[in-house]
Scaffold this motif. Sequence first.
Motif, PDB file in Angstrom:
ATOM      1  N   GLN A 150       5.596  62.494 -28.881  1.00 13.75           N
ATOM      2  CA  GLN A 150       5.828  61.785 -30.099  1.00 13.75           C
ATOM      3  C   GLN A 150       6.687  60.476 -29.707  1.00 13.75           C
ATOM      4  O   GLN A 150       7.627  60.854 -29.129  1.00 13.75           O
ATOM      5  CB  GLN A 150       6.272  62.716 -31.169  1.00 13.75           C
ATOM      6  N   ASN A 160      -5.739  56.923 -34.032  1.00 11.82           N
ATOM      7  CA  ASN A 160      -6.233  56.378 -35.296  1.00 11.82           C
ATOM      8  C   ASN A 160      -5.344  56.703 -36.441  1.00 11.82           C
ATOM      9  O   ASN A 160      -5.621  56.307 -37.557  1.00 11.82           O
ATOM     10  CB  ASN A 160      -7.745  57.158 -35.398  1.00 11.82           C
ATOM     11  N   ALA A 161      -4.289  57.340 -36.224  1.00 11.66           N
ATOM     12  CA  ALA A 161      -3.302  57.730 -37.251  1.00 11.66           C
ATOM     13  C   ALA A 161      -2.610  56.600 -37.848  1.00 11.66           C
ATOM     14  O   ALA A 161      -2.470  55.558 -37.685  1.00 11.66           O
ATOM     15  CB  ALA A 161      -2.289  58.868 -36.827  1.00 11.66           C
ATOM     16  N   GLN A 162      -2.140  56.858 -39.385  1.00 16.85           N
ATOM     17  CA  GLN A 162      -1.531  56.048 -40.153  1.00 16.85           C
ATOM     18  C   GLN A 162      -0.004  55.959 -39.456  1.00 16.85           C
ATOM     19  O   GLN A 162       0.433  56.926 -39.229  1.00 16.85           O
ATOM     20  CB  GLN A 162      -1.435  56.394 -41.592  1.00 16.85           C
ATOM     21  N   MET A 163       0.547  54.827 -39.098  1.00 17.93           N
ATOM     22  CA  MET A 163       1.679  54.909 -38.386  1.00 17.93           C
ATOM     23  C   MET A 163       2.753  53.920 -39.025  1.00 17.93           C
ATOM     24  O   MET A 163       2.909  52.879 -38.498  1.00 17.93           O
ATOM     25  CB  MET A 163       1.619  54.220 -36.912  1.00 17.93           C
ATOM     26  N   TYR A 176     -11.110  63.412 -47.849  1.00 14.81           N
ATOM     27  CA  TYR A 176      -9.799  63.817 -48.805  1.00 14.81           C
ATOM     28  C   TYR A 176     -10.195  64.009 -50.123  1.00 14.81           C
ATOM     29  O   TYR A 176      -9.662  64.888 -51.035  1.00 14.81           O
ATOM     30  CB  TYR A 176      -8.564  62.703 -48.602  1.00 14.81           C
ATOM     31  N   ARG A 197      -1.313  63.678 -46.085  1.00 18.14           N
ATOM     32  CA  ARG A 197      -2.718  63.697 -45.155  1.00 18.14           C
ATOM     33  C   ARG A 197      -2.621  64.832 -44.479  1.00 18.14           C
ATOM     34  O   ARG A 197      -3.689  65.488 -44.109  1.00 18.14           O
ATOM     35  CB  ARG A 197      -2.717  62.601 -44.353  1.00 18.14           C
ATOM     36  N   PRO A 207      -4.684  64.121 -29.598  1.00 18.27           N
ATOM     37  CA  PRO A 207      -4.879  64.563 -30.934  1.00 18.27           C
ATOM     38  C   PRO A 207      -6.545  65.090 -30.902  1.00 18.27           C
ATOM     39  O   PRO A 207      -7.195  64.308 -30.329  1.00 18.27           O
ATOM     40  CB  PRO A 207      -4.614  63.381 -32.055  1.00 18.27           C
ATOM     41  N   ARG A 238      -7.889  63.407 -35.713  1.00 26.65           N
ATOM     42  CA  ARG A 238      -8.439  61.927 -35.701  1.00 26.65           C
ATOM     43  C   ARG A 238      -9.303  61.445 -36.806  1.00 26.65           C
ATOM     44  O   ARG A 238      -9.093  60.459 -37.284  1.00 26.65           O
ATOM     45  CB  ARG A 238      -9.036  61.604 -34.329  1.00 26.65           C
ATOM     46  N   TYR A 239     -10.369  62.395 -37.370  1.00 24.30           N
ATOM     47  CA  TYR A 239     -11.201  62.226 -38.168  1.00 24.30           C
ATOM     48  C   TYR A 239     -10.442  62.057 -39.655  1.00 24.30           C
ATOM     49  O   TYR A 239     -10.976  61.313 -40.395  1.00 24.30           O
ATOM     50  CB  TYR A 239     -12.297  63.343 -38.198  1.00 24.30           C
ATOM     51  N   LEU A 240      -9.403  63.050 -39.532  1.00 21.38           N
ATOM     52  CA  LEU A 240      -8.777  62.963 -41.247  1.00 21.38           C
ATOM     53  C   LEU A 240      -7.459  61.842 -41.048  1.00 21.38           C
ATOM     54  O   LEU A 240      -6.813  61.858 -41.938  1.00 21.38           O
ATOM     55  CB  LEU A 240      -8.139  64.441 -41.428  1.00 21.38           C
ATOM     56  N   ASN A 241      -7.466  61.200 -39.840  1.00 28.51           N
ATOM     57  CA  ASN A 241      -6.408  60.087 -39.778  1.00 28.51           C
ATOM     58  C   ASN A 241      -5.019  60.686 -40.104  1.00 28.51           C
ATOM     59  O   ASN A 241      -4.223  59.924 -40.819  1.00 28.51           O
ATOM     60  CB  ASN A 241      -6.743  59.011 -40.730  1.00 28.51           C
ATOM     61  N   ILE A 242      -4.763  61.787 -39.537  1.00 28.59           N
ATOM     62  CA  ILE A 242      -3.292  62.468 -39.817  1.00 28.59           C
ATOM     63  C   ILE A 242      -2.495  61.835 -38.731  1.00 28.59           C
ATOM     64  O   ILE A 242      -2.504  61.708 -37.624  1.00 28.59           O
ATOM     65  CB  ILE A 242      -3.297  64.080 -39.772  1.00 28.59           C
ATOM     66  N   GLY A 243      -1.101  61.433 -39.431  1.00 25.48           N
ATOM     67  CA  GLY A 243      -0.082  60.945 -38.617  1.00 25.48           C
ATOM     68  C   GLY A 243       0.791  60.029 -39.370  1.00 25.48           C
ATOM     69  O   GLY A 243       0.645  59.871 -40.604  1.00 25.48           O
ATOM     70  N   VAL A 280      -0.770  64.891 -34.843  1.00 28.06           N
ATOM     71  CA  VAL A 280      -0.591  66.325 -34.516  1.00 28.06           C
ATOM     72  C   VAL A 280      -1.994  66.620 -33.688  1.00 28.06           C
ATOM     73  O   VAL A 280      -2.854  65.891 -33.746  1.00 28.06           O
ATOM     74  CB  VAL A 280      -0.761  67.052 -35.699  1.00 28.06           C
ATOM     75  N   TRP A 281      -2.060  67.575 -33.134  1.00 31.84           N
ATOM     76  CA  TRP A 281      -2.942  68.272 -32.466  1.00 31.84           C
ATOM     77  C   TRP A 281      -3.297  69.484 -32.512  1.00 31.84           C
ATOM     78  O   TRP A 281      -2.592  70.195 -33.402  1.00 31.84           O
ATOM     79  CB  TRP A 281      -2.930  67.821 -30.932  1.00 31.84           C
TER      80      TRP A 281
END
Lengths: 159, 308
Positions: free
Chosen positions: A4, A21-24, A135, B103, B160, B165-170, B186-187
């Motif tokens: 990370q 693709n994550a929100q950062m 969601y 998320r 991940p 990735r689909y849920l856009n977690i991070g 996360v993975w």
Amino acid sequence: MSSQTPVQGSNSKSTILNQSNAQMSTEVSPEQNKYASILLVCSWAGIIVMVVTFLLYIAGLFNPIVKPSDMPLYWGMSVHEYAKATSAPSGWDWLSMINHADYLNLIGLAFLGIVSIIGYISLFFNYLTKKDMPYLTMVTLEIIVIASAASGIFNISGH
Amino acid sequence: MIENLFTHASTLFTTTNLAVAQATGSPGVPWWVWPLALLVSTFLIGIVAALAGVGGSVLYVPLVSSFFPFHMDFIRGSGLFVALACSLSSAPKLLKSNFASLRLVIPLALLASTSSIAGALLGLSLPQSILKILLGLLITSIAVLFIFSKNSEIPKIGHPDALARYLNIGGAYFESSSGKDVSWTVWRLPQGLILFCCIGIIAGMFGIGAGWANVPVLNLLLGAPLKIAVGTSMSLLAITDTSAAWIYLNQGAVLPIITVPSVLGIMAGSRVGVKLLRTAKPKSIRYIVILMLLFAGLKSLLDGLGWG
């Protein structure tokens, strides 16, 4: 393997561009902020109601069905024995008995149990507006799960 | 100084519980002694739990069932409200500081809260002796888990998975110790979801919250940084425990005379504990908690077997 990543050269206010693709972003999303505010206000409201009604109960006010002084006779029983011995209601039937202090007490506790639903309803509208279908679906299902648990449809007979 | 204070608190805790244990066999004890003793005990449990970084209800259920005359049904119902109230009071701050991610919370909570209903129904249908044996085994296992698990501050992760990735977690959070922002994702989310089903069942069945299991799964399996794992776990409990708490409430297994002093005691204690945390040595406190868990776990096991 990748670790990370601490983001170089950014400060606490900055927005970080994505890894995958994550929100950062260190900024809290508006829906998360609103959800947190709802939890904060509602949980303290529930706790205050809980404390006030409990003080009324232990002061012997509002004609409790089982007086605090009689509780040692019952609290060692299983929940099913207790229900038989005190004719305690199950499900939401206690609502019709809130003129008695011991059941009035349950209002604060029940309110704590719906705080998450209130928060999730705000999330529902947020995700609906954003058309975030995964969601929106999960939040809807969660509301159904908690509402089902709260409805009293799940019941256990005795053991 | 903090260590001395902690030693005094432990002594007071032991003394209170011994007095309570003696009073259990004395029918002449005034009724108000019990809620008062519960308030004092849970206040001390709250301090210890906050200092050791564990949820209060993991100590609450085994200790109260060991030393107080209440039936396990009511203790487990109260345990869930203890976990719920603690979670509701701390989650807002964690969510607003980005130490918890909605998320990540939402998919995990959905499975954990659904399975916690099954756990609660199972717990309410089992006899007390069986529950005590299972609780004893569980608490002893948690103590062993605490001995051997080594959480990772910022774990190394692979790519991940597709679901994450689909849920856009991070997200990202500001790490004050390094003065830098830390981005995370996360993975192994599908495996995590399966484990959260099991965690939900255990939480509902024993009323012990689930922070002790949430944090290692989030941190070691999913690869969330420790701060995110702790914050997300705390926010998760508000939802996981809600479903199970409703089952207990609807069943009549929530007695205000037990639940309200417990909630207030633990909440007040954990606030004091968090303040003491700045100067305390968490490692030594963690060992004391492990000993307390081992003691409570073994006592519950022996009680369940009828040897207590």
